[in-house]
Structures are given as structure tokens and as C-alpha cells.
Design a protein around this motif. Sequence first.
Motif, PDB file in Angstrom:
ATOM      1  N   ALA A 122      -8.118   3.402  -2.515  1.00  0.00           N
ATOM      2  CA  ALA A 122      -7.793   3.582  -1.096  1.00  0.00           C
ATOM      3  C   ALA A 122      -7.193   4.962  -0.869  1.00  0.00           C
ATOM      4  CB  ALA A 122      -6.831   2.493  -0.623  1.00  0.00           C
ATOM      5  N   MET A 173       0.826  -1.205   0.000  1.00  0.00           N
ATOM      6  CA  MET A 173       0.000   0.000   0.000  1.00  0.00           C
ATOM      7  C   MET A 173       0.866   1.263   0.000  1.00  0.00           C
ATOM      8  SD  MET A 173      -3.032  -1.177  -0.264  1.00  0.00           S
ATOM      9  CE  MET A 173      -3.966   0.351  -0.115  1.00  0.00           C
ATOM     10  N   TYR A 204     -10.957  -4.118   0.510  1.00  0.00           N
ATOM     11  CA  TYR A 204     -10.331  -3.150   1.421  1.00  0.00           C
ATOM     12  C   TYR A 204     -11.290  -2.731   2.525  1.00  0.00           C
ATOM     13  CZ  TYR A 204      -7.410   0.836   2.860  1.00  0.00           C
ATOM     14  OH  TYR A 204      -6.639   1.701   3.575  1.00  0.00           O
ATOM     15  N   ILE A 234      -7.635  -1.110  -6.251  1.00  0.00           N
ATOM     16  CA  ILE A 234      -7.741  -0.982  -4.792  1.00  0.00           C
ATOM     17  C   ILE A 234      -6.752   0.067  -4.283  1.00  0.00           C
ATOM     18  CG2 ILE A 234      -7.329  -2.193  -2.611  1.00  0.00           C
ATOM     19  CD1 ILE A 234      -8.340  -4.757  -4.091  1.00  0.00           C
ATOM     20  N   TRP A 235      -5.527   0.038  -4.795  1.00  0.00           N
ATOM     21  CA  TRP A 235      -4.491   0.990  -4.363  1.00  0.00           C
ATOM     22  C   TRP A 235      -4.925   2.420  -4.637  1.00  0.00           C
ATOM     23  CZ3 TRP A 235      -1.565   4.895  -6.288  1.00  0.00           C
ATOM     24  CH2 TRP A 235      -0.390   5.240  -5.602  1.00  0.00           C
TER      25      TRP A 235
END
Length: 431
Positions: free
Chosen positions: A129, A107, A166, A125-126
Amino acid sequence: MSTAPKPRVAVIGAGVAGISAAYKLREHAEITLFEQDDRLGGHANTIEVEDAGRTLGIDTAFVVMNRPSYPNFSRFLDELGVATKEHAGGFNFFDLDTGLQYGTDEMNLPEEEVAARYPAEFGTIWREARRFHAEGRKDFFRKRTDLPLGEYLDRGGYSEEFRYGYVILLCTAVWSVPAELIWEMPATTVIAFFMAHDEGGLGGQRVDWRTVSGGSISYVRAAIAAIDPKLRLSQPVIGVREEADGVSVATTAGTEQFDYAVLATHGDQARALLTDPNEVQRRTLAAIRYNASLAVLHTDPAAMPGDRSRWESWNYGKVEVDGRTRPYVAYYMNKLHGFESATDYFVTLDYPRELREELVIRELRYEHPVIDLDLRTLQQTIYQVNEGTRIKLCGSYFHSKQLHHDQIGSHEAAFSSGLDAAQNLLRAIGA
């Protein structure tokens, strides 16, 4: 010269809220502590296991705390002389079906490295987030987060990959609620938690997380020794009634009279126990809901990713069972508590597959308040329930006054509400 006798106070429930209230009252009242279970502590539940000639205390519900987010509880530990151990944090997400894994290190990678080394799912997702934490902070201060989390994510156009890879995983660990209830949580409560800690939640590394040395049973034992109450273990209370000059407490063994009572139970239990609630009590407790979770202390590595080098303190897994994606949490207790052992110990929360029966040490059911918009709105007036009555309520369904309305459901919230209930009672008796 005669001294007036101390008031008799029944504290019903020996979890952290009840212990907090009893501790504050210990010098001013004669305390009788009722607990339906055969042990004290509630969610401070340490299982002590024999390991290579020593005793290891392994926590199964309340595990970690930090001073900024647990100010009253931290002072309590200091006063008791109970030590804490530094916990380094660190988290790992993993999918048992696809083998995809990412965690603390991933992350923190730059975007170009994520794009070069990882599948598109993790790239999504990275990015999301990063966006969620940046936009969430701005929206929080602009007062745009007072809506259910699911609706907030819909408005922001967040993907299914981000929600299930997440958000759900982090939130089930923090609040111990199942996936279907996560979307009902106030977005403001979720965002406030990550703002107060960091993007890794409980597994974050920018917070001085700590565990209680020897397990949380250490503080329970020290507190009970300091309080020295009359103990009524394994004695369920079945009714509490306020009368003109006191409070009657009915148990399976009979009825006792007290001057005051502190009802330090779950909100739905308090609702059932009050035999003649007043209007404020009735209104306050009417809609409080709870969810049950199954925590299992075991030594079965099947719940963990196959690559042992990926094991962190906080492991957020997901797996498809009967056509549904099922998230769960696996705490690697050796790393979390910071002990060395030839045996690996895990606590899993709502693991959806079967564990090897011979590797299960203890199964434990815990209940946690369902934090929805109704419960958060209730925080605006919840402390009024203790005004002008001999029965004081407390529990983790209250917020911590010092940390405002989004600090609900935690050990600090429960402890602080018990402290406030005791202070209210002390004012009533003029102490």
C-alpha cells in the motif's frame, strides 16, 4: 409592452444532474421535470426511519462529499442554505473467514511494529500500500498510468494479498463496481482519486468529509422548492426526438412539445430514448456501460466484524462464497451520519450472504457507469455532444470540467454536467 414567453424545457431525469440543470434554468425557462420513479433525487436517496420518537434520514447511495472535490455541488448547497455535518472518516478492513482485521490505525503504524504484531499477510499489504501510493503518484505525473489497473498492478509485481485485501475493497466503495470490473478501470483514474483525497479513500481522515444534515433528501427538497417545476412523477419517457423548431417528448401518457430538452439520464438510457440521434450523439453514447449493485439498509450485524470496537464508518469486508473471494462494503450509518441510537443501522453494498429478513428495512438497486479506458478517452470530446442541438445530455458519465477527466461517476461529476448543459442551453436562447 409584451414580454416574450419563456422557452419550454423538458428535463428528463430528476437525479442530481437533472436537478442541477433545472435549478440553473429556473429563472429563464418554464420547466417540466419528468421522472420515471415515484420520487425525486436519483442517487440522493434518503430513507427516513422512525427511531425513538424522531425521524432519522439515512442515505443509501450518495453519502459523503468534501469541498475541494465537490466545488460546484458545495456552492449549490450553500446557495440553498442546506447544512452539512462533519464526518470524521475512519475505515476498517476485515476478513469474515480468517478474522484478520486492519484499518486506519494499523495502516499508520511503523513497519517494525507491523512485523512484530501482525501476520505476514498484513505486512505484505502494509508495504505494498505504501509503495502503491508513492509509485502511483510518480507514475501519474510521468504519464505512465494510462492503462487498465490490472495491467498496472501486473507491471508493478503487486501481490494477490494487496489486490484483494486493499485495492478491490477501496475501489468497490468509491465506484460501486464489482470486483471483476475493477481491473478494467484506468489506473490513472484510481490513482488520481487517492491523490486528491488520501490513502484511506472514502474513509480517509486527512480530508474534511461531510454528510448532508438530515440526509441528501434535504437538498433535493430545497432545490425543488426553488425550481418550482411542473412535475411528472411516475411518468416514464419512452422517446425524445429533435424537430426543426423544438423537441417532442413521448411518454406512456402521450406526446408533448417543448423548445428544448435536457436528457439527464444514464448514458445507456439516453441511447435508448433518442429516437433519431445525430452522429455525435450516436458516437458518444455507443459504448457506455452500466453495472447494477444491490444496496440494503438493515440492522443485521452479521455483515460486520464481531468485535464492535472495530466498527468504523467505512467497513470493507471479504468472505469466501462458493469458492470465490467476495468483497463488499458495509457502511455503519450511525457513525457515518453522526447520530446516537440504540439501534445500529447499516447499508451494505453487494453483501454476498443472506441477511435476516426481519432486519431488512429496504433493498435498493443502483446503477453506476463502468469506468474503463474507453469512457475515460471519451471525456476528451464528450461535451461536444451538446453543441448545435436542442437536446442537451448530462449525467455522471460526464467528467467535471473543473477537476479534469478522472472525475467521473461522482455526484460532483453529475451535478457539474447538468450545470454545463444548462449553461449551453442558456447560450442558445441568448439568456
